[in-house]
Write a protein that holds these residues in place. Sequence first.
Motif, PDB file in Angstrom:
ATOM      1  N   PRO A   1      16.506   4.442  14.020  1.00  0.00           N
ATOM      2  CA  PRO A   1      15.892   3.941  15.259  1.00  0.00           C
ATOM      3  C   PRO A   1      15.250   5.034  16.102  1.00  0.00           C
ATOM      4  O   PRO A   1      14.165   4.836  16.663  1.00  0.00           O
ATOM      5  N   ASP A   2      15.908   6.188  16.202  1.00  0.00           N
ATOM      6  CA  ASP A   2      15.332   7.262  17.014  1.00  0.00           C
ATOM      7  C   ASP A   2      14.053   7.812  16.389  1.00  0.00           C
ATOM      8  O   ASP A   2      13.135   8.232  17.109  1.00  0.00           O
ATOM      9  N   ALA A   3      13.978   7.819  15.069  1.00  0.00           N
ATOM     10  CA  ALA A   3      12.758   8.273  14.406  1.00  0.00           C
ATOM     11  C   ALA A   3      11.610   7.322  14.714  1.00  0.00           C
ATOM     12  O   ALA A   3      10.489   7.759  15.010  1.00  0.00           O
ATOM     13  N   LEU A   4      11.883   6.022  14.658  1.00  0.00           N
ATOM     14  CA  LEU A   4      10.857   5.041  15.000  1.00  0.00           C
ATOM     15  C   LEU A   4      10.402   5.195  16.451  1.00  0.00           C
ATOM     16  O   LEU A   4       9.204   5.108  16.753  1.00  0.00           O
TER      17      LEU A   4
ATOM     18  N   TRP B   1       6.512   4.677   6.881  1.00  0.00           N
ATOM     19  CA  TRP B   1       6.360   3.611   7.880  1.00  0.00           C
ATOM     20  C   TRP B   1       5.325   3.913   8.963  1.00  0.00           C
ATOM     21  O   TRP B   1       5.075   3.093   9.844  1.00  0.00           O
ATOM     22  N   PHE B   2       4.687   5.077   8.912  1.00  0.00           N
ATOM     23  CA  PHE B   2       3.796   5.447  10.017  1.00  0.00           C
ATOM     24  C   PHE B   2       2.606   4.507  10.151  1.00  0.00           C
ATOM     25  O   PHE B   2       2.221   4.141  11.268  1.00  0.00           O
ATOM     26  N   ASP B   3       1.983   4.103   9.035  1.00  0.00           N
ATOM     27  CA  ASP B   3       0.833   3.199   9.145  1.00  0.00           C
ATOM     28  C   ASP B   3       1.204   1.927   9.903  1.00  0.00           C
ATOM     29  O   ASP B   3       0.420   1.432  10.717  1.00  0.00           O
ATOM     30  N   LEU B   4       2.382   1.398   9.634  1.00  0.00           N
ATOM     31  CA  LEU B   4       2.806   0.173  10.328  1.00  0.00           C
ATOM     32  C   LEU B   4       2.939   0.415  11.823  1.00  0.00           C
ATOM     33  O   LEU B   4       2.433  -0.366  12.642  1.00  0.00           O
ATOM     34  N   VAL B   5       3.620   1.487  12.201  1.00  0.00           N
ATOM     35  CA  VAL B   5       3.831   1.785  13.627  1.00  0.00           C
ATOM     36  C   VAL B   5       2.496   2.015  14.335  1.00  0.00           C
ATOM     37  O   VAL B   5       2.281   1.527  15.452  1.00  0.00           O
TER      38      VAL B   5
ATOM     39  N   LEU C   1       0.833  -1.201   0.000  1.00  0.00           N
ATOM     40  CA  LEU C   1       0.000   0.000   0.000  1.00  0.00           C
ATOM     41  C   LEU C   1       0.869   1.253   0.000  1.00  0.00           C
ATOM     42  O   LEU C   1       0.602   2.208  -0.744  1.00  0.00           O
ATOM     43  N   ALA C   2       1.909   1.258   0.818  1.00  0.00           N
ATOM     44  CA  ALA C   2       2.802   2.418   0.865  1.00  0.00           C
ATOM     45  C   ALA C   2       3.469   2.647  -0.489  1.00  0.00           C
ATOM     46  O   ALA C   2       3.607   3.789  -0.949  1.00  0.00           O
ATOM     47  N   ALA C   3       3.880   1.567  -1.157  1.00  0.00           N
ATOM     48  CA  ALA C   3       4.500   1.708  -2.474  1.00  0.00           C
ATOM     49  C   ALA C   3       3.501   2.248  -3.492  1.00  0.00           C
ATOM     50  O   ALA C   3       3.833   3.112  -4.323  1.00  0.00           O
TER      51      ALA C   3
END
Length: 321
Positions: free
Chosen positions: A273-276, A240-244, A137-139
């Motif tokens: 990592p810090d962004a996640l 990656w926000f939808d996943l998180v 979906l992100a792609a």
Amino acid sequence: MDALLTGSGGTRLRWDQLPERIRHEVERRLGDRVVAAHVQHGGFSPAFAGRLRLAGGGRVFVKAGSAADEAHIGTAFRHEARIVAGLPEHAPVPRLRWWFDDGDWVVLAFDEAAGAPPALPWQRTERDRVLAAVADLAATLTPAPDVPVPDLDDEDGAALSGFRRLAAGDPATDPDRRLAAAFPWVAAELDTLAAWEARWPSVAGGDTLLHGDLRADNLLLTDDRVLFVDWPAAVRGVAWFDLVAFLPSLMMQGGGDGAQVLASHPLTAGAEPDALTAGLVAVAGYFVSQSLLPALPRLPRIREFQRAQALPALELLRTRL
């Protein structure tokens, strides 16, 4: 299994409870008479959502809501209609046939998808199908199509600022001062969490159109596809926000180790990592702060559902901080 854990915490309107004028207008637009209606359970909205069977054999999925029932419903349905109408044809989303708005009732009609939500607790094969589909979906939606959605890094929205508002003593965020009793670890670490959350806007930006509210009850699994439904919360931001944001409900509903998903998923493979961590903090702050708000009479279990997602979100955070 508890209805909360299966995402069915609300009571939806039935077809025969819709105003007669609305039912007649739906049939007029469909060009046929409705002979059967099956409510699609799941979620927390009191609006009608169901599969309609027509006299001529046709089938359609219809959502109908009134601002008189809940003020945000009309706004959300109008927003969703404009978003879905602007999605590319190959997006994994049921096609919007038409929609109408009479100033009170807003009605959307979609092609009926021959699918069902995932079984809960999550089964490993279905979970893996969905996680792969989130990457696809992100792609598909990068770069973001030109649809009217806010940006995740827009501070004016301030939707993901729960810990900062709690740290500032905002009485609207915790009107009954229940934070320490409900979430003692959060109360002890609130300044640290607020500082992490303050980093979120600097890493949230991106050019992916995001669903913004992924949960099991917003997914349909067909024989060959995973379809994503209910788009009023869509935003533009980091891929990656939808996943998180999906992980708390995935974990709550038996989907396994969220930390392992973060470590292995293609959307987070190259993320800082810090962004996640900042993203997880922002999501956890949303669920914690929302769960402390007063109950909503028409959505009696929504705060309980938000707390149930806050707990696994905090569990993930405690392993990272």
